[in-house]
Design an enzyme around this catalytic site. Structure first.
Site, mmCIF file in Angstrom:
data_model
loop_
_atom_site.group_PDB
_atom_site.id
_atom_site.type_symbol
_atom_site.label_atom_id
_atom_site.label_comp_id
_atom_site.label_asym_id
_atom_site.label_seq_id
_atom_site.Cartn_x
_atom_site.Cartn_y
_atom_site.Cartn_z
ATOM 1 C CB SER A 119 29.965 55.190 35.544
ATOM 2 O OG SER A 119 30.263 56.270 34.769
ATOM 3 C CB CYS A 120 31.592 56.914 40.365
ATOM 4 S SG CYS A 120 32.558 57.892 41.400
#
Length: 189
Positions: free
Chosen positions: A5-6
């Site tokens: 994830s970012c």
């Protein structure tokens, strides 16, 4: 493949203790990509005929730029996230939508992060800088070193008084002012 994830988040008063602004970001860049943390001092640019070289294209220079601290992939000009001398912070995320993603070289979202920080002393002005540059030069090009990977961008922009979420797709954009606590998450697998 492991999920990744970012994420970028902001918390504004009164949701924080001591009326503080909390801004944070993590990145899902490639595990072997070199990330640099760099400082660029404020500067006065007398020769406005000279164009500024970003990652892929050149843009008009401005008379003055602010000091910035940036976290960026070493191979490109822009930044994944950063802050400037006026307390403006910006982070970006990859987004996908219905618009075809342009592989034509233009400004990367990471170029827009750096340009917004260098040219604006408030979050709202940074939003305006990014939108103006997006409309003038567009966004596009490869966003990864050593493999083909292109995307459009969402930005979380904050200062000591306010924060904005800016969503983009090509030259289209929409912005929303943040109230209290907000985040932008991008998940992949």
């Amino acid at each position: 493949m492991e999920p990744y994830s970012c994420d970028t988040f902001v918390a504004l008063p009164p949701a924080t203790v001591g009326n503080r602004v909390i801004f944070g970001k993590n990145s899902d860049r490639l595990f072997d990509e070199v990330q640099e943390v760099i400082y660029c001092p404020a500067a006065v640019h007398n020769d406005l005929e000279k164009r500024l070289k970003c990652t892929y294209i050149e843009v008009d220079q401005v008379p003055e730029t602010y000091a910035v601290v940036l976290s960026r992939p070493a191979w490109l000009w822009g930044a994944e996230m950063g802050a400037n001398e006026h307390g403006v912070c910006i982070g970006n995320e990859a987004v996908w939508g219905r618009e075809d993603i342009s592989k034509e070289e233009a400004l990367l979202g990471m170029d827009l992060v750096r340009l917004g920080l260098e040219r604006a002393d408030t979050a709202e002005k940074a939003l305006d800088v990014i939108v103006d540059l997006l409309e003038k030069y567009g966004q596009g090009g490869n966003c990864a070193e050593g493999k083909e990977f292109s995307y459009y961008n969402s930005f979380l922009i904050a200062d000591r008084n306010e924060a904005w979420i800016l969503e983009t797709s090509g030259k289209y954009w929409a912005a929303e002012r943040v109230q209290g606590v907000n985040s932008y998450l991008q998940f992949g697998s």
